[in-house]
Design a protein around this motif. Structure first.
Motif, PDB file in Angstrom:
ATOM      1  N   UNK A  16     -18.939  -0.124   6.675  1.00  0.00           N
ATOM      2  CA  UNK A  16     -19.265   0.982   5.771  1.00  0.00           C
ATOM      3  C   UNK A  16     -18.333   2.183   5.942  1.00  0.00           C
ATOM      4  N   UNK A  17     -17.917   2.415   7.186  1.00  0.00           N
ATOM      5  CA  UNK A  17     -17.103   3.613   7.443  1.00  0.00           C
ATOM      6  C   UNK A  17     -15.634   3.413   7.104  1.00  0.00           C
ATOM      7  N   UNK A  18     -15.125   2.188   7.270  1.00  0.00           N
ATOM      8  CA  UNK A  18     -13.677   1.981   7.179  1.00  0.00           C
ATOM      9  C   UNK A  18     -13.267   0.957   6.120  1.00  0.00           C
ATOM     10  N   UNK A  19     -13.887  -0.190   6.147  1.00  0.00           N
ATOM     11  CA  UNK A  19     -13.465  -1.306   5.297  1.00  0.00           C
ATOM     12  C   UNK A  19     -13.777  -1.037   3.819  1.00  0.00           C
ATOM     13  N   UNK A  20     -15.023  -0.695   3.561  1.00  0.00           N
ATOM     14  CA  UNK A  20     -15.399  -0.475   2.151  1.00  0.00           C
ATOM     15  C   UNK A  20     -14.647   0.688   1.510  1.00  0.00           C
ATOM     16  N   UNK A  21     -14.546   1.824   2.182  1.00  0.00           N
ATOM     17  CA  UNK A  21     -13.821   2.932   1.528  1.00  0.00           C
ATOM     18  C   UNK A  21     -12.371   2.564   1.189  1.00  0.00           C
ATOM     19  N   UNK A  60       2.139   4.529  -6.751  1.00  0.00           N
ATOM     20  CA  UNK A  60       0.978   4.901  -5.946  1.00  0.00           C
ATOM     21  C   UNK A  60       0.886   4.026  -4.698  1.00  0.00           C
ATOM     22  N   UNK A  61       0.287   4.581  -3.663  1.00  0.00           N
ATOM     23  CA  UNK A  61       0.190   3.879  -2.374  1.00  0.00           C
ATOM     24  C   UNK A  61      -1.173   4.170  -1.747  1.00  0.00           C
ATOM     25  N   UNK A  62      -1.829   3.112  -1.289  1.00  0.00           N
ATOM     26  CA  UNK A  62      -3.095   3.256  -0.561  1.00  0.00           C
ATOM     27  C   UNK A  62      -2.862   2.791   0.877  1.00  0.00           C
ATOM     28  N   UNK A  63      -3.196   3.668   1.835  1.00  0.00           N
ATOM     29  CA  UNK A  63      -3.019   3.323   3.254  1.00  0.00           C
ATOM     30  C   UNK A  63      -4.367   3.355   3.971  1.00  0.00           C
ATOM     31  N   UNK A  64      -4.576   2.386   4.851  1.00  0.00           N
ATOM     32  CA  UNK A  64      -5.786   2.431   5.676  1.00  0.00           C
ATOM     33  C   UNK A  64      -5.581   3.467   6.782  1.00  0.00           C
ATOM     34  N   UNK A  65      -6.679   4.071   7.227  1.00  0.00           N
ATOM     35  CA  UNK A  65      -6.560   5.175   8.173  1.00  0.00           C
ATOM     36  C   UNK A  65      -6.821   4.806   9.619  1.00  0.00           C
ATOM     37  N   UNK A  82     -10.280  -2.172  14.964  1.00  0.00           N
ATOM     38  CA  UNK A  82     -11.647  -1.673  14.723  1.00  0.00           C
ATOM     39  C   UNK A  82     -12.301  -2.553  13.665  1.00  0.00           C
ATOM     40  N   UNK A  83     -11.606  -2.744  12.582  1.00  0.00           N
ATOM     41  CA  UNK A  83     -11.954  -3.769  11.590  1.00  0.00           C
ATOM     42  C   UNK A  83     -10.690  -4.007  10.772  1.00  0.00           C
ATOM     43  N   UNK A  84     -10.358  -5.281  10.558  1.00  0.00           N
ATOM     44  CA  UNK A  84      -9.098  -5.600   9.898  1.00  0.00           C
ATOM     45  C   UNK A  84      -9.307  -5.605   8.384  1.00  0.00           C
ATOM     46  N   UNK A  85      -8.632  -4.676   7.719  1.00  0.00           N
ATOM     47  CA  UNK A  85      -8.821  -4.537   6.269  1.00  0.00           C
ATOM     48  C   UNK A  85      -8.197  -5.685   5.479  1.00  0.00           C
ATOM     49  N   UNK A  86      -7.410  -6.536   6.127  1.00  0.00           N
ATOM     50  CA  UNK A  86      -6.876  -7.691   5.406  1.00  0.00           C
ATOM     51  C   UNK A  86      -7.539  -8.998   5.846  1.00  0.00           C
ATOM     52  N   UNK A  87      -8.769  -8.906   6.294  1.00  0.00           N
ATOM     53  CA  UNK A  87      -9.516 -10.119   6.647  1.00  0.00           C
ATOM     54  C   UNK A  87     -10.831 -10.124   5.884  1.00  0.00           C
ATOM     55  N   UNK A  88     -11.222 -11.299   5.368  1.00  0.00           N
ATOM     56  CA  UNK A  88     -12.569 -11.374   4.803  1.00  0.00           C
ATOM     57  C   UNK A  88     -13.585 -11.071   5.909  1.00  0.00           C
ATOM     58  N   UNK A  89     -14.701 -10.476   5.558  1.00  0.00           N
ATOM     59  CA  UNK A  89     -15.689 -10.112   6.582  1.00  0.00           C
ATOM     60  C   UNK A  89     -16.221 -11.343   7.310  1.00  0.00           C
TER      61      UNK A  89
END
Ligand code: ZN
Length: 279
Positions: A129-134, A81-86, A91-98
């Protein structure tokens, strides 16, 4: 303005835009679980181009060129399985703590990002809410469903061949956080070929204040995990991406049994209530 006004929930993505996260081969049988934090350089329409030109957005500051291509091929080769950010890391870095300054970078590799300057807490929250959390919720859900099999988390990235004017010698790097056992197995196999230069925790080590995916979804859940960084000039063509995906698939096949043996006790601990966990 607060969330009671409803303003904070105003959608950042229009209904015809791609989703913030893509899940590929969710039922893949492999023990490997793949994630790609920097898969895309897309920017939500409402944010324009963040004040950057097309060349800047296509560069490594916007995403990890080639990484998604390698990850998709590896997903097929391993049946993983593979999960990719869209959307773009700018816009917001999914590999950075908030809490990290690089979460929504005001400049990246010396390039100012005008669209990220002086954001209000509300604007930041919309991106979270739109990108990081999902994206992170999708990884959580996937790992939560895999109670009957072990999961080894491989986070696929790419890095620019030259940074700050300095060429980087590694063709690929394997990075770990506190537990280096899985990384050591992969490094051993990759270095054995003698064909390329392999970075040991380089070009980037994993740090709790900088990285999010491995500390939280990997070691944070007690899962063996590594970050795999491939130099971008090796994967800028489909042929290059295919070559690296094949090398990584072979590497994984060679280390899988030993990795499962080493980590058997952690898998058992993770799924103590599930006697079928390793079957
Ligand atoms: Zn990356």
């Amino acid at each position: 303005m607060d969330s009671d006004t409803g303003t904070s929930t105003l959608a950042l993505l229009d209904s015809d835009e791609p989703p913030p996260v893509e899940l590929v081969n969710a039922d893949g049988r492999s023990s490997a679980v793949l994630v790609c934090d920097h898969a895309s350089n897309r920017v939500p329409r409402q944010l324009g181009t963040l004040g950057l030109d097309a060349v800047q957005l296509a560069d490594h500051i916007g995403w990890d060129p080639g990484a998604a291509d390698v990850a998709r091929r590896l997903s097929m080769l391993l049946d993983a399985p593979l999960v990719l950010s869209g959307y773009s890391r700018l816009v917001i870095d999914c590999n950075r703590p908030l809490r990290s300054a690089g979460s929504i970078a005001e400049q990246s590799d010396g390039v100012p990002v005008p669209g990220n300057r002086g954001l209000s807490p509300l604007e930041r929250e919309r991106r979270v809410n739109a990108l990081y959390r999902p994206y992170h919720d999708a990884i959580d859900r996937l790992l939560d469903t895999r109670t009957r099999r072990p999961s080894l988390l491989l986070s696929i990235h790419s890095f620019t061949p030259v940074l700050n004017g300095r060429p980087r010698p590694w063709h690929i790097g394997i990075s770990h956080w506190r537990d280096r056992r899985l990384a050591a197995l992969m490094l051993g196999v990759l270095a054995r070929s003698g064909e390329f230069t392999v970075g040991n925790n380089a070009p980037y080590p994993i740090e709790e204040d900088v990285d999010y995916t491995i500390p939280v979804h990997g070691e944070g859940r007690g899962l063996p995990s590594v970050m795999i960084e491939i130099r971008q000039d090796g994967i800028q063509t489909a042929a290059g991406a295919a070559t690296w995906a094949a090398r990584l698939a072979e590497c994984y096949r060679l280390i899988e049994a030993e990795a499962l043996r080493i980590f058997e006790s952690s898998f058992n601990a993770n799924s103590a209530s599930d006697p079928m966990a390793l079957t």
